[in-house]
Design an enzyme around this catalytic site. Structure first.
Site, mmCIF file in Angstrom:
data_model
loop_
_atom_site.group_PDB
_atom_site.id
_atom_site.type_symbol
_atom_site.label_atom_id
_atom_site.label_comp_id
_atom_site.label_asym_id
_atom_site.label_seq_id
_atom_site.Cartn_x
_atom_site.Cartn_y
_atom_site.Cartn_z
ATOM 1 N N TYR A 121 50.446 22.206 -109.169
ATOM 2 C CA TYR A 121 49.235 23.014 -108.914
ATOM 3 C C TYR A 121 48.880 23.835 -110.153
ATOM 4 O O TYR A 121 47.730 23.844 -110.610
ATOM 5 C CB TYR A 121 49.477 23.933 -107.709
ATOM 6 C CG TYR A 121 48.438 25.031 -107.554
ATOM 7 C CD1 TYR A 121 47.207 24.771 -106.965
ATOM 8 C CD2 TYR A 121 48.694 26.332 -108.006
ATOM 9 C CE1 TYR A 121 46.246 25.776 -106.829
ATOM 10 C CE2 TYR A 121 47.744 27.337 -107.868
ATOM 11 C CZ TYR A 121 46.523 27.054 -107.287
ATOM 12 O OH TYR A 121 45.578 28.052 -107.157
ATOM 13 N N SER A 144 44.083 30.792 -111.837
ATOM 14 C CA SER A 144 45.134 31.417 -111.029
ATOM 15 C C SER A 144 46.236 32.032 -111.876
ATOM 16 O O SER A 144 46.609 31.497 -112.927
ATOM 17 C CB SER A 144 45.745 30.330 -110.138
ATOM 18 O OG SER A 144 46.968 30.773 -109.602
ATOM 19 N N GLU A 193 49.164 31.745 -111.167
ATOM 20 C CA GLU A 193 50.240 30.744 -111.207
ATOM 21 C C GLU A 193 50.338 30.104 -112.587
ATOM 22 O O GLU A 193 51.391 29.602 -112.968
ATOM 23 C CB GLU A 193 49.977 29.642 -110.178
ATOM 24 C CG GLU A 193 50.477 29.945 -108.785
ATOM 25 C CD GLU A 193 51.995 29.965 -108.671
ATOM 26 O OE1 GLU A 193 52.633 28.961 -109.007
ATOM 27 O OE2 GLU A 193 52.525 31.002 -108.249
HETATM 28 P P1 NAP Z 1 41.937 28.056 -99.492
HETATM 29 O O1 NAP Z 1 41.774 29.035 -98.368
HETATM 30 O O2 NAP Z 1 43.090 27.131 -99.500
HETATM 31 O O3 NAP Z 1 40.581 27.188 -99.550
HETATM 32 C C1 NAP Z 1 40.506 26.011 -100.311
HETATM 33 C C2 NAP Z 1 39.129 25.401 -100.113
HETATM 34 O O4 NAP Z 1 39.037 24.183 -100.865
HETATM 35 C C3 NAP Z 1 38.833 25.033 -98.645
HETATM 36 O O5 NAP Z 1 37.477 25.304 -98.374
HETATM 37 C C4 NAP Z 1 39.073 23.515 -98.646
HETATM 38 O O6 NAP Z 1 38.372 22.830 -97.636
HETATM 39 C C5 NAP Z 1 38.519 23.159 -100.026
HETATM 40 N N1 NAP Z 1 38.958 21.839 -100.461
HETATM 41 C C6 NAP Z 1 40.231 21.373 -100.547
HETATM 42 N N2 NAP Z 1 40.220 20.104 -100.957
HETATM 43 C C7 NAP Z 1 38.920 19.751 -101.149
HETATM 44 C C8 NAP Z 1 38.262 18.549 -101.539
HETATM 45 N N3 NAP Z 1 38.944 17.432 -101.826
HETATM 46 N N4 NAP Z 1 36.918 18.540 -101.629
HETATM 47 C C9 NAP Z 1 36.211 19.672 -101.300
HETATM 48 N N5 NAP Z 1 36.766 20.830 -100.907
HETATM 49 C C10 NAP Z 1 38.112 20.856 -100.832
HETATM 50 O O7 NAP Z 1 41.924 28.818 -100.885
HETATM 51 P P2 NAP Z 1 41.519 30.341 -101.241
HETATM 52 O O8 NAP Z 1 42.702 31.195 -101.019
HETATM 53 O O9 NAP Z 1 40.228 30.658 -100.598
HETATM 54 O O10 NAP Z 1 41.338 30.222 -102.820
HETATM 55 C C11 NAP Z 1 40.093 29.842 -103.394
HETATM 56 C C12 NAP Z 1 40.347 29.275 -104.793
HETATM 57 O O11 NAP Z 1 40.972 30.273 -105.598
HETATM 58 C C13 NAP Z 1 41.257 28.059 -104.850
HETATM 59 O O12 NAP Z 1 40.800 27.254 -105.909
HETATM 60 C C14 NAP Z 1 42.621 28.635 -105.199
HETATM 61 O O13 NAP Z 1 43.400 27.666 -105.867
HETATM 62 C C15 NAP Z 1 42.197 29.769 -106.120
HETATM 63 N N6 NAP Z 1 43.112 30.932 -106.158
HETATM 64 C C16 NAP Z 1 43.486 31.540 -105.002
HETATM 65 C C17 NAP Z 1 44.269 32.669 -105.044
HETATM 66 C C18 NAP Z 1 44.715 33.372 -103.791
HETATM 67 O O14 NAP Z 1 45.645 34.165 -103.861
HETATM 68 N N7 NAP Z 1 44.042 33.154 -102.664
HETATM 69 C C19 NAP Z 1 44.669 33.193 -106.295
HETATM 70 C C20 NAP Z 1 44.250 32.554 -107.454
HETATM 71 C C21 NAP Z 1 43.443 31.427 -107.381
HETATM 72 P P3 NAP Z 1 38.999 22.607 -96.142
HETATM 73 O O15 NAP Z 1 38.700 23.881 -95.388
HETATM 74 O O16 NAP Z 1 38.248 21.425 -95.658
HETATM 75 O O17 NAP Z 1 40.466 22.379 -96.314
HETATM 76 N N1 GDD Z 2 54.292 29.592 -98.562
HETATM 77 C C1 GDD Z 2 55.524 30.102 -98.444
HETATM 78 N N2 GDD Z 2 56.219 29.891 -97.274
HETATM 79 N N3 GDD Z 2 56.050 30.805 -99.459
HETATM 80 C C2 GDD Z 2 57.295 31.326 -99.287
HETATM 81 C C3 GDD Z 2 58.026 31.163 -98.112
HETATM 82 C C4 GDD Z 2 57.477 30.393 -97.059
HETATM 83 O O1 GDD Z 2 58.058 30.200 -96.006
HETATM 84 N N4 GDD Z 2 59.196 31.820 -98.250
HETATM 85 C C5 GDD Z 2 59.197 32.392 -99.455
HETATM 86 N N5 GDD Z 2 58.045 32.087 -100.106
HETATM 87 C C6 GDD Z 2 57.695 32.510 -101.470
HETATM 88 C C7 GDD Z 2 57.260 31.373 -102.396
HETATM 89 O O2 GDD Z 2 58.396 30.675 -102.899
HETATM 90 C C8 GDD Z 2 56.499 32.172 -103.454
HETATM 91 O O3 GDD Z 2 57.389 32.676 -104.413
HETATM 92 C C9 GDD Z 2 55.906 33.347 -102.678
HETATM 93 O O4 GDD Z 2 56.571 33.365 -101.408
HETATM 94 C C10 GDD Z 2 54.402 33.244 -102.452
HETATM 95 O O5 GDD Z 2 54.125 31.976 -101.904
HETATM 96 P P1 GDD Z 2 52.665 31.615 -101.338
HETATM 97 O O6 GDD Z 2 52.215 32.630 -100.365
HETATM 98 O O7 GDD Z 2 52.693 30.189 -100.899
HETATM 99 O O8 GDD Z 2 51.711 31.825 -102.604
HETATM 100 P P2 GDD Z 2 51.853 31.347 -104.129
HETATM 101 O O9 GDD Z 2 52.117 32.582 -104.937
HETATM 102 O O10 GDD Z 2 52.766 30.208 -104.280
HETATM 103 O O11 GDD Z 2 50.380 30.787 -104.419
HETATM 104 C C11 GDD Z 2 49.228 31.519 -104.003
HETATM 105 O O12 GDD Z 2 48.831 32.407 -105.025
HETATM 106 C C12 GDD Z 2 48.407 31.788 -106.249
HETATM 107 C C13 GDD Z 2 48.034 32.902 -107.229
HETATM 108 O O13 GDD Z 2 49.180 33.379 -107.867
HETATM 109 C C14 GDD Z 2 48.138 30.498 -103.673
HETATM 110 O O14 GDD Z 2 47.053 31.177 -103.076
HETATM 111 C C15 GDD Z 2 47.627 29.805 -104.923
HETATM 112 O O15 GDD Z 2 46.495 29.004 -104.579
HETATM 113 C C16 GDD Z 2 47.210 30.876 -105.932
HETATM 114 O O16 GDD Z 2 46.737 30.292 -107.117
#
Ligand code: NAP
Ligand code: GDD
Length: 382
Positions: A154, A131, A133
């Site tokens: 995280y 990520s 992050e």
């Molecule tokens: P998400 O929608 O939060 O999905 C997370 C998945 O992990 C869900 O299927 C969840 O299952 C499963 N999970 C959580 N805890 C588990 C456990 N203990 N055992 C087995 N499965 C478990 O995440 P996403 O946005 O699709 O992201 C996919 C991956 O990419 C994650 O690893 C995230 O950290 C990473 N990532 C995401 C982003 C982004 O912007 N979306 C960016 C960079 C990296 P349930 O449905 O049962 O909760």
């Molecule tokens: N969730 C959330 N809720 N975020 C908020 C809010 C709120 O009400 N208000 C402001 N924010 C700001 C957070 O402080 C952060 O700076 C930004 O919005 C994005 O927050 P999220 O959408 O929760 O995403 P993230 O950037 O913290 O994390 C996501 O992206 C990562 C990749 O950079 C997640 O998908 C991570 O799993 C992923 O790795």
């Protein structure tokens, strides 16, 4: 012979898109799901057919990233050629409340899988969902060469998992890649992530289901892309001769405040900001009659308020991807821009509450030819 893939996190946003993508390429797809007392497979229901039917290619298996025995068992018995490890406790704010659990699942979950591959003796390719992050407080733009400075439990867990992936690649000659993905969103994004929280609130405020949207830090900047385009990269990384690590993003960064403004604009509401700090409010400056009618909204209504509950003990201020390596080696480029992403998500949420959308979201997908499953398996809004 069909190629077999195993996906952890198959019920999540990325897992569902990746499943569609791999099914459209003829794969047999196996997914790890957690046992829950309610259904957690909504994002997959349109793909699932009874496994007793002879042409079924999607199979779900109970398991958990905390259970190494079951991970080894599944890998040994399925013998997948590709493993996409997407499962994680993926919410940054929640990781401050549950640091130990986050480390167990997000960090050690990766080690358990890598060990399961090694011990089962199965030759497979491994994708780790790393990520942006992990970059935390290092200055933008961020590339594969940028040092990490994680700012949450995280992010620290993801840094550990990133290095374990490299360690197994170097130590055991395993085909293991890190995709360092920047934020990617879609209509299927979890509802507590900020983008979906905002676009859903636009629809709910216009339809009268919600009065106010409570948010935290509006000044953070993110490089937001469109999730279906990003899962293609996860696959592309595993199709190369040699394993490597890649940054994936759009090269465009915007603040949360800009996201809010554009989302409300697309819902026919122009906002203005009043006050400062915790007293900052977003107020309706102008509104088109169509949006006004459904909920007697009027100029001057406060629709955004700050709630410190959503602040994080440590924030990541500015993420911006330098994805030039992926562009060159994977021949990948994002097609959906920031504004288009917002429009796709707002339109989908308006339609979900039974309101008429502008139709622009669907037009963007058509214009950009984002129809990668040929709509053979994906029904409804992408
Ligand atoms: P998400 O929608 O939060 O999905 C997370 C998945 O992990 C869900 O299927 C969840 O299952 C499963 N999970 C959580 N805890 C588990 C456990 N203990 N055992 C087995 N499965 C478990 O995440 P996403 O946005 O699709 O992201 C996919 C991956 O990419 C994650 O690893 C995230 O950290 C990473 N990532 C995401 C982003 C982004 O912007 N979306 C960016 C960079 C990296 P349930 O449905 O049962 O909760
Ligand atoms: N969730 C959330 N809720 N975020 C908020 C809010 C709120 O009400 N208000 C402001 N924010 C700001 C957070 O402080 C952060 O700076 C930004 O919005 C994005 O927050 P999220 O959408 O929760 O995403 P993230 O950037 O913290 O994390 C996501 O992206 C990562 C990749 O950079 C997640 O998908 C991570 O799993 C992923 O790795």
């Amino acid at each position: 012979m069909k190629r077999k893939a195993l996906i952890t996190g198959i019920t999540g946003q990325d897992g569902s898109y990746l499943s569609e993508f791999l099914l459209s390429k003829g794969y047999e797809v196996h997914g790890l799901i957690r046992r829950a007392s309610t259904f957690n497979t909504q994002r997959l229901s349109h793909l699932f057919i009874d496994p007793h039917i002879s042409n079924a290619r999607l199979f779900l298996h109970y398991g958990d990233l905390s259970d190494s025995g079951q991970l080894t068992n599944l890998i040994y018995n399925i013998e997948p050629e590709e493993i996409y490890h997407l499962g994680a406790q993926s919410h940054v704010r929640v990781s401050f409340d549950m640091p130990e659990y986050t480390a167990d699942i997000t960090a050690l979950g990766t080690t358990r899988l890598l060990e399961a591959i090694r011990r089962s003796g199965i030759k497979t390719k491994f994708y780790q969902a790393s990520s942006s992050e992990m970059f935390g407080s290092t200055s933008p733009p961020q590339s594969e060469k940028t040092p990490f400075h994680p700012r949450s439990p995280y992010a620290a867990a993801k840094v550990y998992a990133y290095w374990m992936t490299i360690n197994y690649r170097e130590g055991y000659n395993m085909y293991a890649c890190n995709g360092i993905l920047f934020n990617h969103e879609s209509p299927r994004r979890g509802e507590t992530f900020v983008t979906k929280k905002i676009t859903r609130a636009v629809a709910h405020i216009i339809s009268g289901k919600q009065k106010v949207l409570y948010l935290g830090n509006l000044d953070a900047s993110r490089d937001w892309g469109f999730a279906p385009e990003f899962v293609e990269c996860q696959w592309l990384m595993l199709q190369r001769d040699e394993p490597d690590d890649y940054v994936i993003g759009t090269g465009e960064s915007h603040t949360v405040r800009e996201f809010v403004e554009h989302a409300f604009n697309h819902g026919s509401i122009e906002l203005e900001w009043k006050g400062k700090g915790l007293d900052l409010v977003g107020v309706i400056k102008s509104i088109e009659a169509s949006a006004q009618a459904t909920n007697s909204l009027k100029v001057g209504d406060e629709v955004i308020t700050i709630d410190p509950r959503y602040f994080r003990p440590a924030e990541v201020d500015h993420l911006l991807a330098d994805y030039s390596k992926a562009k060159k080696q994977l021949q990948w480029e994002p097609r959906v821009t920031f504004k288009e992403l917002v429009e796709i998500m707002v339109d989908s949420d308006l339609e979900a509450v039974g309101l008429e959308s502008t139709g622009r979201g669907q037009d963007i997908l058509k214009d950009k030819n984002i129809n990668w499953t040929d709509n053979k398996v994906a029904k409804g809004y992408i």
